[in-house]
Write a protein that holds these residues in place. Structure first.
Motif, PDB file in Angstrom:
ATOM      1  N   THR A  70       0.804  -1.223   0.000  1.00  0.00           N
ATOM      2  CA  THR A  70       0.000   0.000   0.000  1.00  0.00           C
ATOM      3  C   THR A  70       0.841   1.278   0.000  1.00  0.00           C
ATOM      4  N   ARG A  71       2.110   1.219   0.368  1.00  0.00           N
ATOM      5  CA  ARG A  71       2.888   2.458   0.406  1.00  0.00           C
ATOM      6  C   ARG A  71       3.097   3.054  -0.981  1.00  0.00           C
ATOM      7  N   SER A  72       2.895   2.264  -2.047  1.00  0.00           N
ATOM      8  CA  SER A  72       3.077   2.769  -3.406  1.00  0.00           C
ATOM      9  C   SER A  72       1.749   3.163  -4.063  1.00  0.00           C
ATOM     10  N   PHE A  73       0.644   3.084  -3.327  1.00  0.00           N
ATOM     11  CA  PHE A  73      -0.652   3.378  -3.919  1.00  0.00           C
ATOM     12  C   PHE A  73      -0.793   4.872  -4.245  1.00  0.00           C
ATOM     13  N   ASP A  74      -1.517   5.146  -5.351  1.00  0.00           N
ATOM     14  CA  ASP A  74      -2.036   6.487  -5.593  1.00  0.00           C
ATOM     15  C   ASP A  74      -3.535   6.448  -5.306  1.00  0.00           C
ATOM     16  N   SER A  75      -4.220   7.550  -5.530  1.00  0.00           N
ATOM     17  CA  SER A  75      -5.631   7.596  -5.156  1.00  0.00           C
ATOM     18  C   SER A  75      -6.472   6.614  -5.970  1.00  0.00           C
ATOM     19  N   GLY A 137      -0.731   5.703   8.951  1.00  0.00           N
ATOM     20  CA  GLY A 137      -1.281   6.699   8.047  1.00  0.00           C
ATOM     21  C   GLY A 137      -2.461   6.239   7.220  1.00  0.00           C
ATOM     22  N   ILE A 138      -3.079   5.114   7.586  1.00  0.00           N
ATOM     23  CA  ILE A 138      -4.230   4.616   6.845  1.00  0.00           C
ATOM     24  C   ILE A 138      -5.507   5.040   7.576  1.00  0.00           C
ATOM     25  N   ALA A 139      -6.370   5.761   6.870  1.00  0.00           N
ATOM     26  CA  ALA A 139      -7.670   6.121   7.440  1.00  0.00           C
ATOM     27  C   ALA A 139      -8.552   4.877   7.509  1.00  0.00           C
ATOM     28  N   SER A 140      -9.384   4.787   8.530  1.00  0.00           N
ATOM     29  CA  SER A 140     -10.230   3.606   8.734  1.00  0.00           C
ATOM     30  C   SER A 140     -11.658   3.881   8.278  1.00  0.00           C
ATOM     31  N   THR A 141     -12.197   2.985   7.478  1.00  0.00           N
ATOM     32  CA  THR A 141     -13.591   3.101   7.050  1.00  0.00           C
ATOM     33  C   THR A 141     -14.359   1.814   7.334  1.00  0.00           C
ATOM     34  N   THR A 142     -13.869   0.682   6.855  1.00  0.00           N
ATOM     35  CA  THR A 142     -14.541  -0.577   7.189  1.00  0.00           C
ATOM     36  C   THR A 142     -14.358  -0.918   8.662  1.00  0.00           C
ATOM     37  N   GLY A 143     -13.215  -0.565   9.231  1.00  0.00           N
ATOM     38  CA  GLY A 143     -12.948  -0.870  10.636  1.00  0.00           C
ATOM     39  C   GLY A 143     -13.974  -0.275  11.584  1.00  0.00           C
ATOM     40  N   PRO A 144     -14.239   1.036  11.516  1.00  0.00           N
ATOM     41  CA  PRO A 144     -15.239   1.615  12.409  1.00  0.00           C
ATOM     42  C   PRO A 144     -16.626   1.010  12.238  1.00  0.00           C
ATOM     43  N   TRP A 145     -16.982   0.639  11.017  1.00  0.00           N
ATOM     44  CA  TRP A 145     -18.294   0.016  10.827  1.00  0.00           C
ATOM     45  C   TRP A 145     -18.397  -1.300  11.605  1.00  0.00           C
ATOM     46  N   ALA A 236      -4.439  10.736  -2.126  1.00  0.00           N
ATOM     47  CA  ALA A 236      -4.111  11.904  -2.940  1.00  0.00           C
ATOM     48  C   ALA A 236      -3.260  12.905  -2.158  1.00  0.00           C
ATOM     49  N   SER A 237      -3.420  12.910  -0.822  1.00  0.00           N
ATOM     50  CA  SER A 237      -2.649  13.843   0.006  1.00  0.00           C
ATOM     51  C   SER A 237      -1.186  13.436   0.153  1.00  0.00           C
ATOM     52  N   GLY A 238      -0.873  12.168  -0.091  1.00  0.00           N
ATOM     53  CA  GLY A 238       0.491  11.674   0.076  1.00  0.00           C
ATOM     54  C   GLY A 238       0.839  11.277   1.498  1.00  0.00           C
ATOM     55  N   GLU A 239      -0.043  11.556   2.461  1.00  0.00           N
ATOM     56  CA  GLU A 239       0.265  11.243   3.859  1.00  0.00           C
ATOM     57  C   GLU A 239       0.444   9.749   4.124  1.00  0.00           C
ATOM     58  N   PRO A 240      -0.432   8.866   3.605  1.00  0.00           N
ATOM     59  CA  PRO A 240      -0.223   7.440   3.875  1.00  0.00           C
ATOM     60  C   PRO A 240       1.149   6.940   3.438  1.00  0.00           C
ATOM     61  N   ALA A 241       1.597   7.339   2.253  1.00  0.00           N
ATOM     62  CA  ALA A 241       2.904   6.879   1.769  1.00  0.00           C
ATOM     63  C   ALA A 241       4.022   7.350   2.692  1.00  0.00           C
ATOM     64  N   ARG A 242       3.960   8.618   3.131  1.00  0.00           N
ATOM     65  CA  ARG A 242       4.997   9.139   4.030  1.00  0.00           C
ATOM     66  C   ARG A 242       4.993   8.404   5.358  1.00  0.00           C
ATOM     67  N   MET A 243       3.812   8.198   5.921  1.00  0.00           N
ATOM     68  CA  MET A 243       3.724   7.555   7.225  1.00  0.00           C
ATOM     69  C   MET A 243       4.132   6.085   7.151  1.00  0.00           C
ATOM     70  N   MET A 244       3.787   5.410   6.065  1.00  0.00           N
ATOM     71  CA  MET A 244       4.175   4.006   5.935  1.00  0.00           C
ATOM     72  C   MET A 244       5.680   3.856   5.794  1.00  0.00           C
ATOM     73  N   GLU A 245       6.302   4.750   5.057  1.00  0.00           N
ATOM     74  CA  GLU A 245       7.764   4.704   4.945  1.00  0.00           C
ATOM     75  C   GLU A 245       8.405   4.863   6.319  1.00  0.00           C
ATOM     76  N   LEU A 246       7.913   5.810   7.120  1.00  0.00           N
ATOM     77  CA  LEU A 246       8.453   5.997   8.466  1.00  0.00           C
ATOM     78  C   LEU A 246       8.192   4.782   9.341  1.00  0.00           C
ATOM     79  N   PHE A 247       6.990   4.226   9.236  1.00  0.00           N
ATOM     80  CA  PHE A 247       6.622   3.065  10.039  1.00  0.00           C
ATOM     81  C   PHE A 247       7.526   1.874   9.694  1.00  0.00           C
ATOM     82  N   LEU A 248       7.737   1.637   8.408  1.00  0.00           N
ATOM     83  CA  LEU A 248       8.572   0.511   7.992  1.00  0.00           C
ATOM     84  C   LEU A 248      10.037   0.722   8.373  1.00  0.00           C
TER      85      LEU A 248
END
Length: 253
Positions: A70-75, A137-145, A236-248
């Motif tokens: 997922t760190r290489s995903f775009d929108s 950096g991954i927003a949760s949508t299915t998880g909260p449901w 699209a914001s680029g935040e997930p990719a940045r946060m995943m790189e730091l996490f890894l």
């Protein structure tokens, strides 16, 4: 083709094993597709009356999403990713057979969600469960449901925003773990429960599971629609990719 999913049968119970122990059974697209295929095969096998889902090794049921994917995903890829989860969750929800999670270790993120979509969860005392997606950096949508269906809004907010993992005692007290057993008894207890359930009247079993699906369907469809919008914006914001790189980097550093 690599066997990311292993299948076997014991009497009237089908066993599906998540098989990437070197990465704590974290899943990527191909593994998800193999899991969907295994669930489909067992769901349509008239010789079986129940399904057990577990993980290879002794450390994890599954760590959830493989961040190396997922760190290489775009929108656009993030949106198609939501569709992959829809296919898997639909398969879990629509099976006519009861599904038991034999939790042999941590169940985190989407693996926590998959465990909650099973009908029963058998675990040992060192199992940890939760929704740590925010930490990478991954927003949760299915998880909260799915968490709100089990826990209500207050605890769902706690687990989503803190990203903490619950220990087995807390999960058991909340009803998320049905039975706590010794580490060497997890699979055996799950199989015994599977045999018990396999001996129930199959039409009633199918109709009961169907009704649970119907009751929760509006919330499921809402979270998928939200997932398309939210994941598209997040990636699209680029935040997930940045946060995943730091996490890894922190994990391997």
């Amino acid at each position: 083709m690599s066997e990311y999913i292993l299948t076997s049968k014991q009497d009237r119970v089908g066993i599906i094993t998540l098989n990437r122990p070197e990465v704590l059974n974290a899943w990527h697209s191909e593994m998800r597709q193999q899991l969907i295929a295994a669930l489909d095969t067992f769901s349509n096998d008239e010789s079986l009356g129940a399904i057990v889902l577990t993980g290879a090794g002794d450390r994890a049921f599954s760590a959830g999403q493989d961040l190396n994917e997922t760190r290489s995903f775009d929108s656009d890829r993030a949106i198609s990713w939501v569709a992959e989860w829809e296919a898997l969750y639909d398969k879990l929800r629509s099976s006519p057979k009861p599904i038991i999670a034999a939790l042999n270790g941590v169940a985190a993120g989407s693996a926590f969600q998959v465990a909650l979509l099973c009908d029963f969860r058998i675990a040992h005392g060192d199992v940890r469960m939760g929704q740590p997606e925010i930490n990478s950096g991954i927003a949760s949508t299915t998880g909260p449901w799915i968490m709100r269906e089990h826990l209500g809004l207050a605890r769902t907010i706690d687990l989503t925003l803190s990203g903490r993992l619950m220990n087995a005692d807390e999960s058991h007290a909340l009803g998320l773990i049905n039975r706590l057993v010794s580490v060497d008894r997890v699979l055996a207890e799950a199989l015994a429960l599977g045999e018990e359930l396999a001996n129930k009247p199959p039409v009633a079993m199918r109709l009961d599971r169907q009704r649970f699906q119907e009751i929760t369907e509006p919330g499921f469809r809402d979270c998928l629609e939200a997932g398309v919008r939210i994941q598209g914006e997040a990636y699209a914001s680029g935040e997930p990719a940045r946060m995943m790189e730091l996490f890894l980097k922190r994990r391997t550093g």
